[in-house]
Motif scaffolding. Sequence first.
Motif, PDB file in Angstrom:
ATOM      1  N   UNK A   1       0.835  -1.204   0.000  1.00 19.28           N
ATOM      2  CA  UNK A   1       0.000   0.000   0.000  1.00 19.28           C
ATOM      3  C   UNK A   1       0.867   1.250   0.000  1.00 19.28           C
ATOM      4  N   UNK A   2       1.916   1.218   0.780  1.00 20.52           N
ATOM      5  CA  UNK A   2       2.794   2.390   0.901  1.00 20.52           C
ATOM      6  C   UNK A   2       3.603   2.623  -0.364  1.00 20.52           C
ATOM      7  N   UNK A   3       3.990   1.539  -1.048  1.00 14.28           N
ATOM      8  CA  UNK A   3       4.905   1.675  -2.191  1.00 14.28           C
ATOM      9  C   UNK A   3       4.198   1.714  -3.545  1.00 14.28           C
ATOM     10  N   UNK A   4       3.189   0.885  -3.741  1.00 15.63           N
ATOM     11  CA  UNK A   4       2.551   0.783  -5.057  1.00 15.63           C
ATOM     12  C   UNK A   4       1.121   1.315  -5.091  1.00 15.63           C
ATOM     13  N   UNK A   5       0.563   1.633  -3.919  1.00 11.87           N
ATOM     14  CA  UNK A   5      -0.765   2.212  -3.908  1.00 11.87           C
ATOM     15  C   UNK A   5      -1.865   1.209  -3.633  1.00 11.87           C
ATOM     16  N   UNK A   6      -3.073   1.693  -3.757  1.00 10.71           N
ATOM     17  CA  UNK A   6      -4.256   0.994  -3.288  1.00 10.71           C
ATOM     18  C   UNK A   6      -4.578  -0.279  -4.067  1.00 10.71           C
ATOM     19  N   UNK A   7      -4.426  -0.253  -5.387  1.00  8.34           N
ATOM     20  CA  UNK A   7      -4.872  -1.390  -6.211  1.00  8.34           C
ATOM     21  C   UNK A   7      -4.072  -2.650  -5.895  1.00  8.34           C
ATOM     22  N   UNK A   8      -2.748  -2.543  -5.899  1.00 10.11           N
ATOM     23  CA  UNK A   8      -1.893  -3.711  -5.646  1.00 10.11           C
ATOM     24  C   UNK A   8      -2.138  -4.252  -4.236  1.00 10.11           C
ATOM     25  N   UNK A   9      -2.247  -3.338  -3.261  1.00  4.96           N
ATOM     26  CA  UNK A   9      -2.507  -3.768  -1.886  1.00  4.96           C
ATOM     27  C   UNK A   9      -3.852  -4.469  -1.780  1.00  4.96           C
ATOM     28  N   UNK A  10      -4.846  -3.958  -2.509  1.00  8.06           N
ATOM     29  CA  UNK A  10      -6.175  -4.584  -2.472  1.00  8.06           C
ATOM     30  C   UNK A  10      -6.134  -6.001  -3.040  1.00  8.06           C
ATOM     31  N   UNK A  11      -5.436  -6.182  -4.160  1.00 11.69           N
ATOM     32  CA  UNK A  11      -5.359  -7.515  -4.767  1.00 11.69           C
ATOM     33  C   UNK A  11      -4.671  -8.490  -3.820  1.00 11.69           C
ATOM     34  N   UNK A  12      -3.656  -8.010  -3.097  1.00 11.08           N
ATOM     35  CA  UNK A  12      -3.002  -8.871  -2.114  1.00 11.08           C
ATOM     36  C   UNK A  12      -3.971  -9.261  -1.000  1.00 11.08           C
ATOM     37  N   UNK A  13      -4.677  -8.266  -0.455  1.00 15.43           N
ATOM     38  CA  UNK A  13      -5.596  -8.570   0.649  1.00 15.43           C
ATOM     39  C   UNK A  13      -6.743  -9.461   0.190  1.00 15.43           C
ATOM     40  N   UNK A  14      -7.243  -9.228  -1.017  1.00 16.11           N
ATOM     41  CA  UNK A  14      -8.312 -10.045  -1.587  1.00 16.11           C
ATOM     42  C   UNK A  14      -7.882 -11.513  -1.670  1.00 16.11           C
ATOM     43  N   UNK A  15      -6.695 -11.747  -2.215  1.00 11.90           N
ATOM     44  CA  UNK A  15      -6.195 -13.114  -2.383  1.00 11.90           C
ATOM     45  C   UNK A  15      -5.879 -13.761  -1.045  1.00 11.90           C
ATOM     46  N   UNK A  16      -5.237 -13.018  -0.162  1.00  8.56           N
ATOM     47  CA  UNK A  16      -4.781 -13.582   1.104  1.00  8.56           C
ATOM     48  C   UNK A  16      -5.929 -13.819   2.074  1.00  8.56           C
ATOM     49  N   UNK A  17      -6.818 -12.822   2.203  1.00  5.24           N
ATOM     50  CA  UNK A  17      -7.921 -12.935   3.161  1.00  5.24           C
ATOM     51  C   UNK A  17      -8.906 -14.020   2.757  1.00  5.24           C
ATOM     52  N   UNK A  18      -9.194 -14.121   1.450  1.00  3.15           N
ATOM     53  CA  UNK A  18     -10.229 -15.046   0.994  1.00  3.15           C
ATOM     54  C   UNK A  18      -9.696 -16.464   0.818  1.00  3.15           C
ATOM     55  N   UNK A  19      -8.432 -16.607   0.401  1.00  2.33           N
ATOM     56  CA  UNK A  19      -7.935 -17.952   0.072  1.00  2.33           C
ATOM     57  C   UNK A  19      -6.694 -18.352   0.872  1.00  2.33           C
ATOM     58  N   UNK A  20      -5.604 -17.584   0.759  1.00  2.00           N
ATOM     59  CA  UNK A  20      -4.316 -18.063   1.250  1.00  2.00           C
ATOM     60  C   UNK A  20      -4.306 -18.295   2.752  1.00  2.00           C
ATOM     61  N   UNK A  21      -4.726 -17.308   3.538  1.00  2.00           N
ATOM     62  CA  UNK A  21      -4.700 -17.444   4.994  1.00  2.00           C
ATOM     63  C   UNK A  21      -5.642 -18.528   5.503  1.00  2.00           C
ATOM     64  N   UNK A  22      -6.937 -18.453   5.166  1.00  2.00           N
ATOM     65  CA  UNK A  22      -7.856 -19.453   5.740  1.00  2.00           C
ATOM     66  C   UNK A  22      -7.610 -20.876   5.255  1.00  2.00           C
ATOM     67  N   UNK A  23      -7.225 -21.034   3.992  1.00  2.00           N
ATOM     68  CA  UNK A  23      -7.008 -22.391   3.493  1.00  2.00           C
ATOM     69  C   UNK A  23      -5.738 -22.999   4.079  1.00  2.00           C
ATOM     70  N   UNK A  24      -4.699 -22.187   4.257  1.00  2.00           N
ATOM     71  CA  UNK A  24      -3.491 -22.669   4.917  1.00  2.00           C
ATOM     72  C   UNK A  24      -3.789 -23.044   6.365  1.00  2.00           C
ATOM     73  N   UNK A  25      -4.560 -22.222   7.036  1.00  2.00           N
ATOM     74  CA  UNK A  25      -4.982 -22.492   8.409  1.00  2.00           C
ATOM     75  C   UNK A  25      -5.756 -23.806   8.480  1.00  2.00           C
ATOM     76  N   UNK A  26      -6.624 -24.029   7.497  1.00  2.00           N
ATOM     77  CA  UNK A  26      -7.421 -25.257   7.464  1.00  2.00           C
ATOM     78  C   UNK A  26      -6.544 -26.490   7.306  1.00  2.00           C
ATOM     79  N   UNK A  27      -5.536 -26.423   6.445  1.00  2.00           N
ATOM     80  CA  UNK A  27      -4.652 -27.573   6.230  1.00  2.00           C
ATOM     81  C   UNK A  27      -3.866 -27.900   7.497  1.00  2.00           C
ATOM     82  N   UNK A  28      -3.394 -26.856   8.191  1.00  2.00           N
ATOM     83  CA  UNK A  28      -2.649 -27.083   9.432  1.00  2.00           C
ATOM     84  C   UNK A  28      -3.527 -27.760  10.474  1.00  2.00           C
ATOM     85  N   UNK A  29      -4.768 -27.271  10.627  1.00  2.00           N
ATOM     86  CA  UNK A  29      -5.664 -27.854  11.638  1.00  2.00           C
ATOM     87  C   UNK A  29      -6.095 -29.262  11.244  1.00  2.00           C
ATOM     88  N   UNK A  30      -6.219 -29.535   9.945  1.00  2.00           N
ATOM     89  CA  UNK A  30      -6.543 -30.897   9.507  1.00  2.00           C
ATOM     90  C   UNK A  30      -5.387 -31.851   9.815  1.00  2.00           C
TER      91      UNK A  30
END
Length: 446
Positions: A71-100
């Motif tokens: 967000x600080x370096x490239x602005x809102x769009x790039x930061x949003x795409x990161x948060x969109x991907x991470x919040x919806x898929x990367x973080x929760x799915x990784x968390x799910x695999x660990x708990x499984x």
Amino acid sequence: VGLLSGISLIVGTMIGSGIFISPKSVLLYSGAVGPCLLIWTACGVLSTLALCYAELGTMITKSGAEYSYLLESFGSIVAYLYSWTTVVVLKPSSFAIITLSFAEYAAAPFYPGCSPPALVIKCLASAAMNCLSVKLANYVQNVFTVAKLLIIVIIAVAGMVLLAQGKTENFSNAFETSSVSFGSIGLAFYNGLWAYDGNQLNFITEELKDPYNLPLAIIIGIPLVTVCYVLVNVAYFTVMTPSELLVSPAVAVTFGDRVLYPMSWIVPLFVVFSTFGSANGSCFTAGLAFVSGREGHMVKILSYISLKRFTPAPALIFNGFLSLLYILPADINTLINYFSFAQWFFYGLTAFALIVMRFTRKELHRPVKVPIVLAVLMTLVSFYLVLAPIIDKPEIEYLYCTVFILSGLILYYVFVYKKVKWAHKMMPITMHLQLLMEVVPPEKNE
């Protein structure tokens, strides 16, 4: 979070189930014992490139890690795409695999001779998710980090004793059968670095007692993990040939059965401790939805804070809810494999952000300043790891993942750029959720 807890968080989230269960993937792609051990060591060296995050974390002292830096370096769009991907898929799915993984090992002793029922696995995995308290999560993280280091010490010491007794057959011609290619080396590093992935302290920079503890925790934590991983792999090869290791479903359990009998039961027990500690750390650092919600990139309720515990409870609960959805099918490893290339893309972009801000944000105070060559090297390595699996084995699923990531632009255009007014429709829902969870906007909390 102090220095000791910061080190525990790094070590505890990096050391999960991987080193105990599947180092065979590195051996498979490296082809022999020698290259395998070199790759595990090189992965540790490359992981110290996370020192780039020490400069970024002390320069931009906001939680959210990559999100805040992009967000600080490239602005809102790039930061949003990161948060969109991470919040919806990367973080929760990784968390799910660990708990499984935790659930499978926790249930196994109660079902000797057969696989535990899927319902039991899913219920145990769900129970491993803790959003209750920062102090409790902190305490649990410290305790379980000590537990997993204890079993690693037991395995490593047992390996050194066996080496001293002359169990060196698998090391005599360690490079003899090696046949590696550009793609296979990349995939070996890919799997090794996956085991090292987990330096999530930057996600909770605002929870640190002293931001200067961030670089210290990285400098101490990552080399400690590297030494542990290399010694454990050496121990594995003292009792198993490469072919035996490749067919073992759980390498640490096989090692325990051969070396620690009749105390071999402690290995699966400590694997349970390890995976639970990793799950706890993953949940503890899942506040990205809070940071992006605060910036207006997610619904506002995700940026609210608990009045009682002063934690981003809605964001953590949202991550837990998505993780529960990923637990339902119980087989999401393929999905993670296809999205992990996106994670490495964002790692590379974050390192590149450090280079960019050296020229565009010279006025920022940098308590820690790493050599720029580290950022350049991390950028090149990350993009190599993005391209290597795709070049080696191109599949349509990678395109699907790319389309999903870019689909976030539609939501960004509608709700962030155009600022479509929908707050009045969300207000009743937000109000009821506030009452239910006893949360308030961060500015009210202050």
